[in-house]
Every structure is written in structure tokens, then in C-alpha cells.
Design an enzyme around this catalytic site. Structure first.
Site, mmCIF file in Angstrom:
data_model
loop_
_atom_site.group_PDB
_atom_site.id
_atom_site.type_symbol
_atom_site.label_atom_id
_atom_site.label_comp_id
_atom_site.label_asym_id
_atom_site.label_seq_id
_atom_site.Cartn_x
_atom_site.Cartn_y
_atom_site.Cartn_z
ATOM 1 N N ASP A 35 39.329 45.486 39.331
ATOM 2 C CA ASP A 35 39.538 45.415 40.689
ATOM 3 C C ASP A 35 38.247 46.022 41.345
ATOM 4 O OD1 ASP A 35 40.443 46.386 43.582
ATOM 5 O OD2 ASP A 35 41.732 45.221 42.810
ATOM 6 N N ILE A 36 37.483 45.530 42.320
ATOM 7 C CA ILE A 36 36.454 46.404 42.981
ATOM 8 C C ILE A 36 36.535 47.744 43.659
ATOM 9 C CG2 ILE A 36 34.826 44.248 42.931
ATOM 10 C CD1 ILE A 36 35.373 43.949 45.789
ATOM 11 N N ASN A 93 51.662 40.549 45.268
ATOM 12 C CA ASN A 93 51.900 40.097 46.934
ATOM 13 C C ASN A 93 52.144 38.729 47.154
ATOM 14 O OD1 ASN A 93 52.044 43.077 47.263
ATOM 15 N ND2 ASN A 93 49.784 42.947 47.609
ATOM 16 N N GLU A 101 46.555 39.656 50.721
ATOM 17 C CA GLU A 101 45.174 39.619 51.293
ATOM 18 C C GLU A 101 44.378 38.360 51.240
ATOM 19 O OE1 GLU A 101 43.218 43.396 50.578
ATOM 20 O OE2 GLU A 101 44.791 44.568 51.681
ATOM 21 N N VAL A 102 44.458 37.791 49.833
ATOM 22 C CA VAL A 102 43.605 36.749 49.355
ATOM 23 C C VAL A 102 44.866 35.586 49.165
ATOM 24 C CG1 VAL A 102 42.163 36.001 47.683
ATOM 25 C CG2 VAL A 102 41.877 38.283 48.309
ATOM 26 N N HIS A 106 47.398 36.416 42.518
ATOM 27 C CA HIS A 106 46.923 37.423 41.786
ATOM 28 C C HIS A 106 48.017 38.406 41.366
ATOM 29 C CE1 HIS A 106 46.053 38.613 45.890
ATOM 30 N NE2 HIS A 106 45.980 39.754 45.561
ATOM 31 N N HIS A 108 48.342 42.120 40.064
ATOM 32 C CA HIS A 108 47.629 43.571 39.992
ATOM 33 C C HIS A 108 48.238 44.231 38.524
ATOM 34 C CE1 HIS A 108 45.847 43.912 43.981
ATOM 35 N NE2 HIS A 108 46.845 43.006 44.223
#
Length: 123
Positions: A35-36, A93, A101-102, A106, A108
Site C-alpha cells: 500500500d502506498i 470494504n 474508496e476504490v 481489494h 488489505h
């Protein structure tokens, strides 16, 4: 109502090679990268290579091979990152109330410190 898949979301762009990532694992159906904006010492994202908005979309439409490939990737990434012994948390999520958010599924992987308990109790 479920969100519509946006083919220009950041993860779709990473999959197409338009945006670089710090890849840690890849198989036929999944890509994992750091993750950035890490929230824990180890914070890795695992995404399916297919165009799926969230877990609901993925489990409704993905093939058995895609489902197996994604979840096998999560386990392999945790093992390769060396976080299995002390423990790790996975989180995905799904939708507005979860603050996704995206609009690309995904997962995590959080690890590297005590992550505390689960979310607060319902009111």
C-alpha cells in the site's frame, strides 16, 4: 444498488501497467502490492485481475478459479511476508457505509503490530 465498475480506477490502471506498484506477489488471478499509504508496518493490498467492484460483485460473478486464486494469493502473501506467526488482519470494504474508496475489489493485509480488537459494538 451496487456501484458500477470504473475501468479507470487506480487498481485497473495498475493492472494495465499505467501506474507502477511495489509488487510482492502475482498469480494468474491476483496481484499483491504494498500500500502506498501504509496503516501498519506491513500493509499489502491483494486485488483480483478481473473487473470486480467489491466482494459482492466478485462472489456473484467470478469463476471458481478466480475465487480460489484470489484467496490462495492472500494466504501466500501472508506467509511470504512472515506475518502468520504473530498474526494479521484481512479487510475488504464493500460499499458506501464501509467507506470503500476504490471501486475495484481489494483485500488489505494488515500486520506488524498489535491491531487491537474488532470495531466498536453496534449502538
Amino acid at each position: 444498488m451496487a456501484a458500477t465498475y470504473d475501468p479507470n480506477n487506480i487498481f485497473a490502471r495498475i493492472l494495465r501497467g499505467e501506474i507502477p506498484c511495489r509488487k510482492v506477489f502475482e498469480n494468474e488471478h491476483a496481484l499483491a502490492f504494498n500500500d502506498i499509504n501504509p496503516q501498519t508496518p506491513t500493509h499489502i493490498l491483494v486485488i483480483p485481475k478481473g473487473a470486480y467492484v467489491d466482494m459482492d460483485d466478485f462472489t456473484a460473478k467470478a469463476s471458481d478459479a478466480e475465487v480460489a486464486g484470489l484467496f490462495k494469493a492472500v494466504g501466500e502473501v501472508a506467509r511470504q511476508a512472515g506475518v502468520v506467526e504473530n498474526g494479521y488482519r484481512t479487510l475488504s470494504n464493500c460499499g458506501r457505509d464501509a467507506h470503500q474508496e476504490v471501486p475495484h475489489l481489494h483485500i488489505h493485509i494488515f500486520a506488524g503490530r498489535d491491531l487491537g480488537g474488532m470495531i466498536g459494538r453496534a449502538k
